[in-house]
Design an enzyme around this catalytic site. Sequence first.
Site, PDB file in Angstrom:
ATOM      1  N   LYS A 101       0.147   8.311   6.162  1.00  0.00           N
ATOM      2  CA  LYS A 101       1.128   7.825   5.410  1.00  0.00           C
ATOM      3  C   LYS A 101       0.801   8.446   4.097  1.00  0.00           C
ATOM      4  CE  LYS A 101       2.336   3.444   3.068  1.00  0.00           C
ATOM      5  NZ  LYS A 101       2.052   1.739   3.151  1.00  0.00           N
ATOM      6  N   LYS A 155       6.743  -5.390  -6.005  1.00  0.00           N
ATOM      7  CA  LYS A 155       5.488  -5.893  -5.931  1.00  0.00           C
ATOM      8  C   LYS A 155       5.097  -6.688  -7.226  1.00  0.00           C
ATOM      9  CE  LYS A 155       3.047  -2.937  -2.638  1.00  0.00           C
ATOM     10  NZ  LYS A 155       2.717  -3.990  -1.455  1.00  0.00           N
ATOM     11  N   ARG A 174       5.647   1.728   7.599  1.00  0.00           N
ATOM     12  CA  ARG A 174       6.098   1.885   9.229  1.00  0.00           C
ATOM     13  C   ARG A 174       7.586   2.725   9.389  1.00  0.00           C
ATOM     14  NH1 ARG A 174       6.169  -4.305   9.301  1.00  0.00           N
ATOM     15  NH2 ARG A 174       4.481  -3.881   7.940  1.00  0.00           N
TER      16      ARG A 174
HETATM   17  N1  BES Z   1       1.131  -0.247   0.804  1.00  0.00           N
HETATM   18  C1  BES Z   1       1.123  -1.506   1.274  1.00  0.00           C
HETATM   19  C2  BES Z   1       0.030  -2.265   2.008  1.00  0.00           C
HETATM   20  C3  BES Z   1      -1.246  -2.281   1.121  1.00  0.00           C
HETATM   21  C4  BES Z   1      -1.700  -3.545   0.432  1.00  0.00           C
HETATM   22  C5  BES Z   1      -2.109  -1.191   1.106  1.00  0.00           C
HETATM   23  C6  BES Z   1      -2.788  -3.330  -0.357  1.00  0.00           C
HETATM   24  C7  BES Z   1      -3.320  -1.306   0.162  1.00  0.00           C
HETATM   25  C8  BES Z   1      -3.689  -2.441  -0.495  1.00  0.00           C
HETATM   26  C9  BES Z   1       2.393  -1.862   2.265  1.00  0.00           C
HETATM   27  O1  BES Z   1       3.467  -0.751   2.119  1.00  0.00           O
HETATM   28  C10 BES Z   1       2.979  -3.212   1.930  1.00  0.00           C
HETATM   29  O2  BES Z   1       3.523  -3.354   0.858  1.00  0.00           O
HETATM   30  N2  BES Z   1       2.724  -4.068   3.340  1.00  0.00           N
HETATM   31  C11 BES Z   1       3.097  -5.341   3.309  1.00  0.00           C
HETATM   32  C12 BES Z   1       4.035  -5.623   4.411  1.00  0.00           C
HETATM   33  C13 BES Z   1       4.851  -6.937   4.398  1.00  0.00           C
HETATM   34  C14 BES Z   1       6.139  -6.791   3.541  1.00  0.00           C
HETATM   35  C15 BES Z   1       5.118  -7.105   5.851  1.00  0.00           C
HETATM   36  C16 BES Z   1       1.920  -6.305   2.894  1.00  0.00           C
HETATM   37  O3  BES Z   1       1.191  -5.856   3.495  1.00  0.00           O
HETATM   38  O4  BES Z   1       2.254  -7.348   2.066  1.00  0.00           O
HETATM   39 ZN    ZN Z   2       2.840   0.933   1.302  1.00  0.00          ZN
HETATM   40 ZN    ZN Z   3       4.859  -1.732   0.718  1.00  0.00          ZN
END
Ligand code: BES
Ligand code: ZN
Ligand code: ZN
Length: 464
Positions: free
Chosen positions: A230, A242, A316
Site C-alpha cells: 500500500k 481525519k 483496500r
Molecule cells: N491508513 C488508515 C489506517 C491506519 C490507522 C494506519 C492508523 C496507520 C495507523 C486507513 O486508510 C484508514 O483510514 N482506515 C479506517 C477504515 C475505516 C474507515 C473502515 C480506520 O481504520 O479507521
Molecule cells: Zn490509509
Molecule cells: Zn484511510
Amino acid sequence: MIKIRKVKNSNCPTIIRFICKSIKGNIVDFKAEVEEITVRYEKEGTVIYCGLGEAEKCVPIDIRAVTMRAVSQLKKLERTSVAVEIPSINLDRKEVEKAIIDGIIIGSYDFSKYKSSNNTTKLSMVELIGAQLPDAMIKKEIEICCGVNYARDLVNDNAGVVTPQYLAKEARKLEKNGVKVSTLNHLELKKKGLNLILAVGGASSTPPNLIIMEYYGNKKDKKVHAIVGKGVTFDSGGQNLKGTGHIETMRQDMAGAAVVLGLFLAITKLKPAINVIGIIPAVHNAIGERSFFPGDVYKAYNGKTVEIISTDAEGRLILADAISYGIDKYHPDIIIDIATLTGGIITALGEFVAGLFSNNDDLANKLFMTGEKTGERLWRLPIYKEYEDSLKSDIADMRNISKFKKGYASSITGAAFIKEFVGNTPWAHIDIAGTAYRENGFCRDMPQFATGFGVRLISNFLEI
Ligand code: BES
Ligand code: ZN
Ligand code: ZN
C-alpha cells in the site's frame, strides 16, 4: 556504511559483552536483566555489558533489542568501531549472530535529515569475535537490514517529498541486476480501467501511479511471488477527513510500499535465485474538489462496482485494483499484500504483532512461522462468510466498508474486501497499521518512528 567482519581475536578497545544472569559474576550494580546495559572501563578497554536475563528464557528479540541499546551507547561514547563477543547460549547460533547484526544495523539508523546540527559519530567498523555465520549469510543479513533502514527513510520523510512520483523514481533507481521497473501513470491507469486507484488519487496535484518491479532470478523455476505494498503517500481521509490525533502520522501510510522497495533494494544486492514481482499502487489521498466522494460508485479493474461509503477506507480500493491487475498480468503463484490498512488492527493486536489474513492455510502457516523466526510476528484473524456478506451494497456490487456498527471487526472486513479481488490465487494480507510506525519512542527491538516492519519478514519468507 558499516563494515562487519568475523575475527578470532580483536584489539578493539571497545567491546560489547552479553551477560546472562547465571554468569553475571560480580559486576556491581548490574543485574543482567533483559535489555539492561552498563559501561565499565576495564584493562582490556571499554566494555558495554548487555543483559540477556535468564539464559533459558532468552530469545533473539532480547539480543536484537539489547544490541540496539548498546549501539546507541556507542554513539554517546563517540566510538566508531567495536568488537562484539558472540554469547554462548542455548539458542541456534546462527539466529544469535543474525540478531546481533540486525541490532547493529537497525540500531545505528538515524533519521537526522531535518536536524540542523548533525555531527553524531558514526559507527563504521564492527568485529564479531568468534562468529560462525558464513560470509554469504552475514552479507545477506546486512543487505536485508539495509533494506529495513531504507524503508524507514522512505516512511520518515515528509509526505510532500515522498509523493507517488518520488516512489516511482526510487523504484527506477533499483532498475539494475535483473530488476525491471515499469510504471503506469494516471493516463495509462485510465486507459486500462484501474478506476479505484484513480478515484483515491484524483484530488491531489501529485497524481497516482502504479509501480511494478519484476525480478526473475530463477528462470528454471516457474514459480512467481507477487508482493503488493500500500502506497498512500499521505492519508488525509479525503472527504471523510481525519481529525487531529489521527492525521499527524499519516505519512506512514506508504509503509507497505516502503517494504516492497526495501525488499527490492536487498534483491539488487543479493541477486537471489527467486522470481518476484513488486507492485505498488501509489496515491495521495487528498481532500479537494476533484476528489472522490462518499456515495459515489466506481468500477474496479476486474469489473466489480464499488460503492464508496468512506473515502478513508482507501487502502483496500487501491490494493483491489493493484492485486487484480497483478494477477491478470503476471499470474503469480502467491500474492501477498502488506498495508497499513486499519486502525482496528492496533485495537486488536497492539504494536508488536501484525494482522495476518489468508485464503490459504499453508501460506498463512508459512508466513506465521517466518514471523516467529524473524521476530516480525504475525497473528492470523479469520474471514468468515458473515464478514464477506457485510460488504454487500444495494446500489453496487460491493461497499467499501461493512454494514456493521462503526469499529466492528474493521480489520477483518477490510481484509474480506480485498479477498473479493484475488480469485483463486493463494493470497495473504498483512495489516501493519500497528507495527509500521512508533510515535512514542522505541520499545524492545522496535525503533522510534518508522520501523521498516515487514522487510525482514518478507525477505526471509522469499528466502532471498
Ligand atoms: N491508513 C488508515 C489506517 C491506519 C490507522 C494506519 C492508523 C496507520 C495507523 C486507513 O486508510 C484508514 O483510514 N482506515 C479506517 C477504515 C475505516 C474507515 C473502515 C480506520 O481504520 O479507521
Ligand atoms: Zn490509509
Ligand atoms: Zn484511510
